[in-house]
Design a protein around this motif. Structure first.
Motif, PDB file in Angstrom:
ATOM      1  N   GLY A 297       0.811  -1.209   0.000  1.00 42.04           N
ATOM      2  CA  GLY A 297       0.000   0.000   0.000  1.00 42.04           C
ATOM      3  C   GLY A 297       0.843   1.257   0.000  1.00 42.04           C
ATOM      4  O   GLY A 297       2.082   1.205   0.020  1.00 42.04           O
ATOM      5  N   PRO A 298       0.202   2.420   0.000  1.00 37.98           N
ATOM      6  CA  PRO A 298       0.917   3.695  -0.026  1.00 37.98           C
ATOM      7  C   PRO A 298       1.867   3.887   1.154  1.00 37.98           C
ATOM      8  O   PRO A 298       2.959   4.438   0.988  1.00 37.98           O
ATOM      9  CB  PRO A 298      -0.222   4.731   0.007  1.00 37.98           C
ATOM     10  N   LYS A 299       1.472   3.432   2.341  1.00 41.31           N
ATOM     11  CA  LYS A 299       2.331   3.631   3.516  1.00 41.31           C
ATOM     12  C   LYS A 299       3.635   2.864   3.387  1.00 41.31           C
ATOM     13  O   LYS A 299       4.713   3.400   3.686  1.00 41.31           O
ATOM     14  CB  LYS A 299       1.574   3.223   4.786  1.00 41.31           C
ATOM     15  N   ASP A 300       3.547   1.605   2.964  1.00 38.94           N
ATOM     16  CA  ASP A 300       4.765   0.821   2.751  1.00 38.94           C
ATOM     17  C   ASP A 300       5.627   1.442   1.663  1.00 38.94           C
ATOM     18  O   ASP A 300       6.859   1.404   1.726  1.00 38.94           O
ATOM     19  CB  ASP A 300       4.414  -0.616   2.362  1.00 38.94           C
ATOM     20  N   HIS A 301       4.987   2.007   0.654  1.00 36.59           N
ATOM     21  CA  HIS A 301       5.709   2.667  -0.432  1.00 36.59           C
ATOM     22  C   HIS A 301       6.554   3.823   0.107  1.00 36.59           C
ATOM     23  O   HIS A 301       7.723   3.978  -0.262  1.00 36.59           O
ATOM     24  CB  HIS A 301       4.714   3.179  -1.476  1.00 36.59           C
ATOM     25  N   HIS A 302       5.984   4.612   0.997  1.00 40.19           N
ATOM     26  CA  HIS A 302       6.718   5.755   1.551  1.00 40.19           C
ATOM     27  C   HIS A 302       7.808   5.310   2.517  1.00 40.19           C
ATOM     28  O   HIS A 302       8.860   5.954   2.609  1.00 40.19           O
ATOM     29  CB  HIS A 302       5.746   6.720   2.230  1.00 40.19           C
ATOM     30  N   VAL A 303       7.583   4.229   3.233  1.00 38.55           N
ATOM     31  CA  VAL A 303       8.619   3.691   4.118  1.00 38.55           C
ATOM     32  C   VAL A 303       9.823   3.243   3.293  1.00 38.55           C
ATOM     33  O   VAL A 303      10.975   3.511   3.643  1.00 38.55           O
ATOM     34  CB  VAL A 303       8.069   2.510   4.946  1.00 38.55           C
TER      35      VAL A 303
END
Length: 211
Positions: free
Chosen positions: A135-141
């Protein structure tokens, strides 16, 4: 004219059609919903004047595999270009062709992927696999880990040795010039550890002997 939305509420997932002029599910709300659920936002900007828009509705969005994939992994918003929200999408993402399908990062609003015109169900499902892995959160991490930390960047302070030597030579010349001016005597200030200051005279001969 209709707007296709995906409403998700814990145990309820459904695709439904509502009037695009009465819906309150605007882009901002869609981004908020996708962000809170850690899902990518899938936006479809349509036009009633383009036959490819009708093809998308008939062949792609009505496809069972596509519908199930989207309802499980994305928040989907379909809007028409003759609405206020449709014009906002068209202008903000600097689009030049309709219909268009966009994958939007709900956290930043960044366009991650786009398809123009008719997109076959098989191709869309294949291209969406990348966004189903995380998801987007993992992408930013992941992005934050790839960026170099400030502490890891070497910082070089000060001046080079050659410049230091030039400064020392110039200082010595100034001291000798002052000594000649005052007959071999120059004023040297000495400060002790307890803060007391003493004048010391002369040091010219010492400088000459030491080179």
């Amino acid at each position: 004219m209709v707007l296709l939305l995906v409403f998700e509420d814990k145990n309820v997932k459904c695709l439904c059609y509502v009037s695009s002029r009465k819906t309150l599910f605007v882009l901002l709300r869609a981004k908020g919903t996708a962000s809170s659920q850690d899902k990518w936002l899938l936006v479809n900007l349509q036009s009633t004047k383009e036959f490819s828009s009708h093809m998308l509705n008939r062949d792609t969005w009505a496809n069972e595999a596509v519908s199930q994939t989207i309802s499980t992994n994305f928040v989907f918003w379909q809007v028409y270009d003759d609405t206020t929200e449709g014009q906002k999408v068209y202008t903000y993402y600097k689009l030049d062709s309709i219909p268009v399908v966009l994958v939007i990062d709900p956290i930043t609003g960044q366009k991650m992927r786009s398809w123009v015109g008719m997109v076959q169900p098989e191709r869309l499902l294949e291209d969406l696999l990348t966004f189903m892995d995380s998801g987007p959160k993992d992408h930013h991490v992941t992005l934050s880990h790839k960026q170099p930390r400030e502490s890891s960047i070497p910082v070089v302070l000060g001046i080079d040795r050659e410049r230091v030597e030039r400064m020392e030579a110039r200082l010595k010349e100034d001291i000798l010039r002052e000594a000649e001016r005052y007959g071999g005597a120059i004023m040297v200030i000495h400060e002790t550890n307890d803060g007391q200051i003493f004048d010391q005279l002369p040091v010219f001969q010492c400088l000459c002997c030491c080179g």
